[in-house]
Write a protein that holds these residues in place. Sequence first.
Motif, PDB file in Angstrom:
ATOM      1  N   VAL A 132       0.857  -1.217   0.000  1.00 31.73           N
ATOM      2  CA  VAL A 132       0.000   0.000   0.000  1.00 31.73           C
ATOM      3  C   VAL A 132       0.885   1.258   0.000  1.00 31.73           C
ATOM      4  O   VAL A 132       0.635   2.201  -0.761  1.00 31.73           O
ATOM      5  CB  VAL A 132      -0.965  -0.014   1.210  1.00 31.73           C
ATOM      6  N   GLN A 133       1.913   1.219   0.850  1.00 28.70           N
ATOM      7  CA  GLN A 133       2.834   2.384   0.916  1.00 28.70           C
ATOM      8  C   GLN A 133       3.482   2.644  -0.455  1.00 28.70           C
ATOM      9  O   GLN A 133       3.561   3.780  -0.917  1.00 28.70           O
ATOM     10  CB  GLN A 133       3.952   2.111   1.924  1.00 28.70           C
ATOM     11  N   SER A 134       3.897   1.523  -1.120  1.00 32.73           N
ATOM     12  CA  SER A 134       4.543   1.669  -2.427  1.00 32.73           C
ATOM     13  C   SER A 134       3.563   2.213  -3.457  1.00 32.73           C
ATOM     14  O   SER A 134       3.921   3.030  -4.313  1.00 32.73           O
ATOM     15  CB  SER A 134       5.085   0.325  -2.912  1.00 32.73           C
ATOM     16  N   LEU A 135       2.327   1.730  -3.353  1.00 30.62           N
ATOM     17  CA  LEU A 135       1.295   2.201  -4.294  1.00 30.62           C
ATOM     18  C   LEU A 135       1.126   3.720  -4.191  1.00 30.62           C
ATOM     19  O   LEU A 135       0.993   4.413  -5.201  1.00 30.62           O
ATOM     20  CB  LEU A 135      -0.030   1.481  -3.992  1.00 30.62           C
ATOM     21  N   GLU A 136       1.172   4.183  -2.933  1.00 24.85           N
ATOM     22  CA  GLU A 136       1.052   5.633  -2.736  1.00 24.85           C
ATOM     23  C   GLU A 136       2.213   6.394  -3.393  1.00 24.85           C
ATOM     24  O   GLU A 136       2.083   7.560  -3.739  1.00 24.85           O
ATOM     25  CB  GLU A 136       1.005   5.967  -1.237  1.00 24.85           C
ATOM     26  N   ARG A 137       3.336   5.670  -3.557  1.00 20.46           N
ATOM     27  CA  ARG A 137       4.498   6.320  -4.187  1.00 20.46           C
ATOM     28  C   ARG A 137       4.550   6.040  -5.681  1.00 20.46           C
ATOM     29  O   ARG A 137       5.560   6.273  -6.341  1.00 20.46           O
ATOM     30  CB  ARG A 137       5.789   5.832  -3.523  1.00 20.46           C
ATOM     31  N   GLY A 138       3.475   5.439  -6.216  1.00 25.09           N
ATOM     32  CA  GLY A 138       3.375   5.221  -7.667  1.00 25.09           C
ATOM     33  C   GLY A 138       3.931   3.895  -8.122  1.00 25.09           C
ATOM     34  O   GLY A 138       4.155   3.691  -9.318  1.00 25.09           O
ATOM     35  N   LEU A 139       4.155   2.948  -7.169  1.00 25.46           N
ATOM     36  CA  LEU A 139       4.736   1.657  -7.535  1.00 25.46           C
ATOM     37  C   LEU A 139       3.692   0.546  -7.321  1.00 25.46           C
ATOM     38  O   LEU A 139       3.074   0.453  -6.259  1.00 25.46           O
ATOM     39  CB  LEU A 139       5.980   1.380  -6.686  1.00 25.46           C
ATOM     40  N   ILE A 140       3.526  -0.253  -8.357  1.00 27.77           N
ATOM     41  CA  ILE A 140       2.493  -1.307  -8.313  1.00 27.77           C
ATOM     42  C   ILE A 140       3.203  -2.645  -8.092  1.00 27.77           C
ATOM     43  O   ILE A 140       3.935  -3.131  -8.965  1.00 27.77           O
ATOM     44  CB  ILE A 140       1.677  -1.292  -9.623  1.00 27.77           C
ATOM     45  N   ILE A 141       2.962  -3.230  -6.911  1.00 23.96           N
ATOM     46  CA  ILE A 141       3.733  -4.418  -6.517  1.00 23.96           C
ATOM     47  C   ILE A 141       2.860  -5.676  -6.587  1.00 23.96           C
ATOM     48  O   ILE A 141       1.677  -5.655  -6.227  1.00 23.96           O
ATOM     49  CB  ILE A 141       4.259  -4.234  -5.073  1.00 23.96           C
ATOM     50  N   TYR A 157      -5.779  -5.578  -5.065  1.00 24.50           N
ATOM     51  CA  TYR A 157      -6.110  -4.795  -3.866  1.00 24.50           C
ATOM     52  C   TYR A 157      -6.987  -3.588  -4.250  1.00 24.50           C
ATOM     53  O   TYR A 157      -8.016  -3.354  -3.633  1.00 24.50           O
ATOM     54  CB  TYR A 157      -4.803  -4.309  -3.218  1.00 24.50           C
ATOM     55  N   ASP A 158      -6.555  -2.839  -5.267  1.00 23.63           N
ATOM     56  CA  ASP A 158      -7.380  -1.698  -5.694  1.00 23.63           C
ATOM     57  C   ASP A 158      -7.012  -1.376  -7.145  1.00 23.63           C
ATOM     58  O   ASP A 158      -6.100  -0.584  -7.429  1.00 23.63           O
ATOM     59  CB  ASP A 158      -7.110  -0.489  -4.793  1.00 23.63           C
ATOM     60  N   TYR A 159      -7.726  -1.989  -8.052  1.00 22.44           N
ATOM     61  CA  TYR A 159      -7.410  -1.850  -9.475  1.00 22.44           C
ATOM     62  C   TYR A 159      -7.501  -0.395  -9.922  1.00 22.44           C
ATOM     63  O   TYR A 159      -6.635   0.135 -10.618  1.00 22.44           O
ATOM     64  CB  TYR A 159      -8.367  -2.725 -10.300  1.00 22.44           C
ATOM     65  N   ARG A 160      -8.584   0.286  -9.460  1.00 23.72           N
ATOM     66  CA  ARG A 160      -8.811   1.662  -9.907  1.00 23.72           C
ATOM     67  C   ARG A 160      -7.680   2.592  -9.469  1.00 23.72           C
ATOM     68  O   ARG A 160      -7.211   3.433 -10.222  1.00 23.72           O
ATOM     69  CB  ARG A 160     -10.150   2.165  -9.353  1.00 23.72           C
ATOM     70  N   LEU A 161      -7.292   2.348  -8.191  1.00 22.73           N
ATOM     71  CA  LEU A 161      -6.213   3.213  -7.649  1.00 22.73           C
ATOM     72  C   LEU A 161      -4.929   3.049  -8.481  1.00 22.73           C
ATOM     73  O   LEU A 161      -4.236   4.023  -8.778  1.00 22.73           O
ATOM     74  CB  LEU A 161      -5.952   2.861  -6.179  1.00 22.73           C
ATOM     75  N   CYS A 162      -4.655   1.751  -8.882  1.00 17.50           N
ATOM     76  CA  CYS A 162      -3.454   1.493  -9.696  1.00 17.50           C
ATOM     77  C   CYS A 162      -3.529   2.241 -11.011  1.00 17.50           C
ATOM     78  O   CYS A 162      -2.571   2.894 -11.437  1.00 17.50           O
ATOM     79  CB  CYS A 162      -3.314  -0.010  -9.981  1.00 17.50           C
ATOM     80  N   GLU A 163      -4.681   2.151 -11.669  1.00 24.93           N
ATOM     81  CA  GLU A 163      -4.832   2.831 -12.956  1.00 24.93           C
ATOM     82  C   GLU A 163      -4.692   4.344 -12.788  1.00 24.93           C
ATOM     83  O   GLU A 163      -4.048   5.028 -13.580  1.00 24.93           O
ATOM     84  CB  GLU A 163      -6.210   2.502 -13.580  1.00 24.93           C
ATOM     85  N   GLN A 164      -5.345   4.827 -11.681  1.00 27.47           N
ATOM     86  CA  GLN A 164      -5.289   6.286 -11.412  1.00 27.47           C
ATOM     87  C   GLN A 164      -3.848   6.736 -11.215  1.00 27.47           C
ATOM     88  O   GLN A 164      -3.432   7.800 -11.676  1.00 27.47           O
ATOM     89  CB  GLN A 164      -6.099   6.619 -10.150  1.00 27.47           C
TER      90      GLN A 164
END
Length: 469
Positions: free
Chosen positions: A75-84, A100-107
């Motif tokens: 989640v922390q990495s996602l916030e930094r723009g990294l999709i793990i 975990y959150d497809y939309r957030l990844c695309e966004q």
Amino acid sequence: MVISLRSRLTWTYIFFAIICIAIISILANITLERQFRSYIKANIVKTNLQIKKGIIQQYQTGRGWNTHAIEQIGVQSLERGLIITVHDMEGRTLWDARAYDYRLCEQMIEHMSKNMNSRYPGWQGSYMENRFDLMKNNKTIGTMSIGYYGPFFLTDTDLLFINTLNHILLGVTLFALLFALILGAVTAKRLSDPIADAINAAEAIAEGNYRSEYSTSSRVIELQRLGSTMQRLADVLQNQESLRKRLTADVAHELRTPLATLQSHMEAMMDGVWEMDKKRLEVCHGEILRIQRIVQDLSRLSKYESEPMQFSRFDLTQLIHNIISSFEVETVNNGIKLSFQTTNSIFIDGDRDRLSQVVINLLSNAQKYARPGGVVTIGLSETDATVELEVKDNGIGIDPSDLPYIFERFYRADRSRNRLTGGSGIGLTISKAIVEAHGGTIKVQSILGEGTQVMVCLPKRQSSSANSC
Ligand code: ADP
């Protein structure tokens, strides 16, 4: 296009300021951009390794994976723009950002694309993935992939940093331009004002107004020189103008007396009032000779003032000896003794004919105004750079009130006596003009009734830049 000096200087300042700022900005931007890109790329590699290390730490031998902690890292990495995405050894998904959150990844990908496009319009980036094997104690414990917007991306913080830097650069640019504008305007004014004053002074001079005082407060050497030259030009022209006016008046005045005498004598003889005898004709002849002398003197003066000098190197001692011999008969007749003791050669660069004229004028004055039995002493000496000539007599002397004017045209100290000596008051004017044309000086000291001393200083060489006299 014709523009004022002030505008030209101001625009030049601004132009140079723009060029300098543009060069600095372009170089700064290029360097900054290059450094920043490599920093961002290195940062992505570093972050990937940190995440990989963090994930590996969540594996405990014997206990297996701590999926809760992996999720936190994800989640922390996602916030930094990294999709793990993390898989275990068997290929089972432990954590997947998209799941975990497809939309957030695309966004997030879209957001990074926007960031990149706002910084580099038309940027062509795409989604990229780095895959890693997760190893612990030389044993593969799983795999993971880190996806991001590649080849690199700018986070909001990066973008803010680089934009702030650019704003600062823009601010500095505007400030420098404003500063150049003010500095240019002030400097241009300081330079152009004295020049404008000089133009006004030149216009005033052209209109014949030589009296206007020209002064400059500029501390620029050339402008100070321009100021003093303008003042000198005005003084010289004023002097010339008054000399010209006075010359006309003087000539008219000098010619009036002999012409009036001639007219009255002729009329009286023509009307039969006087008889035309030898004595009266002699008076008329004398006046005609007088007019002739004045005209001759004037043409000599104009010749010396207008004709170019003919410089040569010659022995002044020899020249003076020659002139003294030509005076011999005259001095013997007048009972005057001429004394010149100098025998050693003294060489000088000068116009031989003109300097002869100076010596002749001084000797002729000395013996003209000497008393019978008087002595005229000629002295000649030299220093390294100069030659000093002195002509001293023990004659009638000059009244102190006449002394300041004796170098002026037609000035004669004692007019009644001078009529007898035949002087037209132009000899010293010619001598002064010649001496000054050689870069020398001429001075007279005199005591009425005791005698007169004329001192001439001449530079030995015309090439020496410093005026040694
Ligand atoms: P001038 O042809 O009348 O001698 P100058 O120009 O040579 O003209 O001299 C100007 C006047 O200066 C003379 O008229 C004379 O009154 C005075 N002067 C010049 N030299 C002497 C001198 N050695 N002694 C006395 N008066 C002199």
